[in-house]
Write an enzyme that holds these catalytic residues in place. Sequence first.
Site, PDB file in Angstrom:
ATOM      1  N   GLY A  14     -15.394 -14.127 -19.437  1.00  0.00           N
ATOM      2  CA  GLY A  14     -14.213 -13.842 -18.644  1.00  0.00           C
ATOM      3  C   GLY A  14     -13.882 -14.999 -17.721  1.00  0.00           C
ATOM      4  O   GLY A  14     -14.278 -16.143 -17.950  1.00  0.00           O
ATOM      5  N   PHE A  15     -13.181 -14.691 -16.639  1.00  0.00           N
ATOM      6  CA  PHE A  15     -12.751 -15.743 -15.722  1.00  0.00           C
ATOM      7  C   PHE A  15     -13.930 -16.517 -15.134  1.00  0.00           C
ATOM      8  O   PHE A  15     -13.927 -17.745 -15.092  1.00  0.00           O
ATOM      9  CB  PHE A  15     -11.911 -15.147 -14.597  1.00  0.00           C
ATOM     10  CG  PHE A  15     -10.558 -14.668 -15.037  1.00  0.00           C
ATOM     11  CD1 PHE A  15      -9.595 -15.564 -15.461  1.00  0.00           C
ATOM     12  CD2 PHE A  15     -10.243 -13.320 -15.032  1.00  0.00           C
ATOM     13  CE1 PHE A  15      -8.348 -15.136 -15.875  1.00  0.00           C
ATOM     14  CE2 PHE A  15      -9.002 -12.877 -15.436  1.00  0.00           C
ATOM     15  CZ  PHE A  15      -8.048 -13.779 -15.865  1.00  0.00           C
ATOM     16  N   GLU A 176       1.658  -1.195 -11.517  1.00  0.00           N
ATOM     17  CA  GLU A 176       2.325  -2.023 -12.525  1.00  0.00           C
ATOM     18  C   GLU A 176       2.580  -1.240 -13.807  1.00  0.00           C
ATOM     19  O   GLU A 176       3.650  -1.374 -14.421  1.00  0.00           O
ATOM     20  CB  GLU A 176       1.485  -3.272 -12.795  1.00  0.00           C
ATOM     21  CG  GLU A 176       1.458  -4.228 -11.613  1.00  0.00           C
ATOM     22  CD  GLU A 176       0.680  -5.497 -11.867  1.00  0.00           C
ATOM     23  OE1 GLU A 176       0.977  -6.510 -11.208  1.00  0.00           O
ATOM     24  OE2 GLU A 176      -0.227  -5.473 -12.727  1.00  0.00           O
ATOM     25  N   ASP A 305     -17.049  -9.956 -10.621  1.00  0.00           N
ATOM     26  CA  ASP A 305     -17.151  -8.525 -10.302  1.00  0.00           C
ATOM     27  C   ASP A 305     -18.578  -8.013 -10.297  1.00  0.00           C
ATOM     28  O   ASP A 305     -18.855  -6.941  -9.763  1.00  0.00           O
ATOM     29  CB  ASP A 305     -16.337  -7.705 -11.312  1.00  0.00           C
ATOM     30  CG  ASP A 305     -14.845  -7.970 -11.203  1.00  0.00           C
ATOM     31  OD1 ASP A 305     -14.395  -8.320 -10.107  1.00  0.00           O
ATOM     32  OD2 ASP A 305     -14.140  -7.846 -12.220  1.00  0.00           O
ATOM     33  N   GLN A 321      -9.301 -14.525  -9.010  1.00  0.00           N
ATOM     34  CA  GLN A 321      -9.471 -15.764  -8.259  1.00  0.00           C
ATOM     35  C   GLN A 321     -10.891 -15.912  -7.708  1.00  0.00           C
ATOM     36  O   GLN A 321     -11.436 -17.021  -7.673  1.00  0.00           O
ATOM     37  CB  GLN A 321      -8.447 -15.835  -7.126  1.00  0.00           C
ATOM     38  CG  GLN A 321      -7.107 -16.388  -7.543  1.00  0.00           C
ATOM     39  CD  GLN A 321      -7.208 -17.820  -8.040  1.00  0.00           C
ATOM     40  OE1 GLN A 321      -7.965 -18.634  -7.540  1.00  0.00           O
ATOM     41  NE2 GLN A 321      -6.431 -18.129  -9.064  1.00  0.00           N
TER      42      GLN A 321
END
Length: 448
Positions: A14-15, A176, A305, A321
């Site tokens: 992931g990020f 959203e 996370d 971020q």
Amino acid sequence: MNDRSPRVVIVGGGFGGLAAAKALKNSPARITLVDRTNHHLFQPLLYQVAISVLTPGQIASPIRGILRKQRNTTVILGDVTGVDKDRRCVFVNSADREGVPVPYDYLVLATGVSHSYFGHKEFEKFAPGLKSLADAVAIRNRILSAFEQAEAEEDPSLHRDLLTFVLVGGGPTGVEMAGAIATLVRSTLESEFRRIDPSMARIVLVDKGDRLLGTFSEELSEAAKRRLGNLGVEVRLGQGVDRIDEEGVIAAGERIASKTVIWTAGVAPSPAGKWLGAETDHTGRVRIQGDLTVPGHPEILVVGDTASLNQDGKPLPGVAQVAMQQGRYAGRLIRSRITGSSPPPPFRYFDKGSMAVVGKSFALLQTGKVRISGFLAWLAWAAVHLEFLATSSLRVAVFVQWVWTYLTGQRGSRLIVNHHGMGQVAPKPSHAATEAPLQRTMERQHRE
């Protein structure tokens, strides 16, 4: 590179994991990145796959392709099931083997999160969450199938339940998604059905908090609520969900009949804390030190996370971020240790702000003391999200699709795809709806 080069294992593409791998480019180390999927997913746009704006291939890219020029990096498709700190290895299940030990000198855990139903695992069957491409496609199938089934249903009294969409959770994903579904039914689908009016669909957003988007300012939270109201979304705050079943939701003692419920309420970290036997916070995230290492194990770093780290007395949020900045820091720290150079100072997160989009041409932006809502915030939101997509080809594809959808209302993919073995994903009809309504419709049209 040689067999004596330090071995760095990164768990998760992931990020955070991808940022760590990129930061170690050209370093004198053998890097192995392990992920259970073969692709890096841009999760902030995952909801746009679920509501048919984008296709899966427009927000995800093969990890091998992203790292193809990093000759010191090997990518393994596998599922990590444990860590042996004494032997310094992780155990990986692959397609043909289980428990394969992969040794490391440095370990970066960036394993992300999964859905949390707050002790109500039984909700998962009826209220899918949104964390993977498979989740997004399944939710897209549910939403589109609801309209198809309503079009075929002759009994108008059943249309309302079929066209009621309940979202549980008023965070960014819930807000959203609610705004996007409202835009879908009141623009793209409005002229395509003959026996139902898609714009009459009921969209309900339920949250037990007293306001939406709890990490945003009260001013922007209220702006989001007003915007959803203008889109026709029914916002119910201060209402916890007591029950979710095949007939809908019970919130604050009231039954909301629905065949499509989507869970956007909470997340749970990976079992990395259990693998390490390390101290965790109340949510299960691993408590780490200022250099992102696990106390007593300077060779193990935890990012994103999966990690719990306080800054200025407050825990860092679980956003992309944070993961990206921690991943880059982890890579720099490991490089400094391998090369014997000066290590970087303790990690400090630089908050670039928060964003959320609420329907077409409207977004919220919060950075420092700046609070903006409306069209300008929406343009900023679009620019930022395009910038952080993994490859240039994705940026071009998403930009073109957004422009096309904005001008024409036509979407990237409205296909109902039931993959082999997945079974039927259409909402389960009630007893009164089981008398072959589609067959009756076809017969009537034939007579006409």
